[in-house]
Enzyme design. Structure first.
Site, PDB file in Angstrom:
ATOM      1  N   ASP A 157      12.028  -7.159 -11.993  1.00  0.00           N
ATOM      2  CA  ASP A 157      11.446  -7.923 -10.892  1.00  0.00           C
ATOM      3  C   ASP A 157      12.431  -8.925 -10.295  1.00  0.00           C
ATOM      4  O   ASP A 157      13.139  -9.627 -11.027  1.00  0.00           O
ATOM      5  CB  ASP A 157      10.236  -8.720 -11.390  1.00  0.00           C
ATOM      6  CG  ASP A 157       8.911  -8.030 -11.122  1.00  0.00           C
ATOM      7  OD1 ASP A 157       8.871  -7.143 -10.252  1.00  0.00           O
ATOM      8  OD2 ASP A 157       7.926  -8.378 -11.784  1.00  0.00           O
ATOM      9  N   GLU A 210      -1.052  -2.900  -6.481  1.00  0.00           N
ATOM     10  CA  GLU A 210      -1.790  -3.749  -7.412  1.00  0.00           C
ATOM     11  C   GLU A 210      -3.095  -4.240  -6.793  1.00  0.00           C
ATOM     12  O   GLU A 210      -3.113  -4.795  -5.694  1.00  0.00           O
ATOM     13  CB  GLU A 210      -0.930  -4.946  -7.831  1.00  0.00           C
ATOM     14  CG  GLU A 210      -1.626  -5.875  -8.815  1.00  0.00           C
ATOM     15  CD  GLU A 210      -0.716  -6.910  -9.444  1.00  0.00           C
ATOM     16  OE1 GLU A 210      -1.221  -7.742 -10.213  1.00  0.00           O
ATOM     17  OE2 GLU A 210       0.499  -6.885  -9.163  1.00  0.00           O
TER      18      GLU A 210
END
Length: 264
Positions: A84, A181
């Protein structure tokens, strides 16, 4: 099993095979997941919450991410490593180039950034410079304060249609994977059909090309709460290795996520 690359995952999508992904933050768990046959490991900025005890991911730094990427790399032989890009580490293209380089040099195979069409020029620049990118749409935790909390995204028709278009734009810009998500299952399915790259869902229904869970949720040891989209596989097995094997099997068979894990 040969080394897993983005080409491996693309072939799996094309053949209708499910992709299993999980987070890891150290060499020991990374090795366990690698040996279990997990296709990809994400060093998530979720470490801010599950390791550091923060309320959200915003305090995580690029130095934190590089440190944990190096740790995971030492435990992995075959699994694809996604790392990330943390909060405000890619606000400009120059920042993105510098910080993505740090993560790739720490051992990542691909970097992940949250956001839609505003990222297209940055993505093009990174790909041109040899840095693969994974996109992330839906609930993007780094924008939690804009959203007013951790809320399902894409329930309104116009928002859903715009997310589909942004997914296409990200693919055209050069992303090779896309995390979805906390979106309604019907939207997760629509985006998966709209793009040719693999989609990895977390709270996005069972029709995405793969699934990802935070390891602490999958093992029932999160210090905050268990999200609706997660399942405690350790409770079902009583053994970590068996829990991960069950997770992989349930995803591959299409049994996870089940109806109780899906947003309508």
């Amino acid at each position: 099993m040969a080394k897993i690359t983005t080409s491996t995952l693309l072939k799996m999508k094309q053949q209708g095979e499910k992709i299993t992904t999980i987070t890891a933050y150290d060499a020991s768990f990374a090795k366990l997941f690698d040996q279990a046959g997990i296709h990809a490991i994400l060093i998530g900025d979720s470490l801010g919450m599950v390791l550091q005890g923060q309320e959200d991911t915003l305090p995580v730094t690029i130095e934190d991410m590089a440190y944990h990427t190096k740790s995971v790399r030492r435990g992995v032989e075959k699994t694809l490593i996604i790392s990330d890009m943390p909060f405000m580490s890619y606000a400009t293209t120059e920042q993105a180039y510098e910080n993505a380089t740090k993560l790739m040099q720490a051992g990542a195979n691909i970097v992940k950034m949250e956001g839609g069409r505003w990222l297209t020029n940055t993505i093009k620049g990174l790909v041109e410079r040899g840095i693969p990118v994974c996109g992330h749409l839906g609930l993007t935790p780094q924008s939690v304060n804009v959203f007013g909390g951790f809320k399902v995204q894409g329930r309104q028709e116009q928002q859903a249609l715009d997310m589909i278009e942004q997914a296409k734009e990200l693919e055209q810009a050069g992303i090779q994977l896309l995390v979805l998500e906390c979106v309604p299952a019907i939207l997760g399915k629509a985006i998966t059909k709209a793009v040719s790259i693999p989609t990895i869902g977390i709270g996005a229904g069972k029709d995405t090309d793969g699934q990802i869970l935070v390891m602490h949720d999958a093992l029932g040891i999160s210090c905050s709460y268990m999200p609706k989209f997660s399942r405690n596989f350790l409770k079902d097995t009583g053994d970590i290795k068996k829990a991960i094997a069950l997770y992989i099997d349930e995803v591959s068979r299409g049994n996870f996520p089940a109806d109780e894990h899906i947003f309508k």
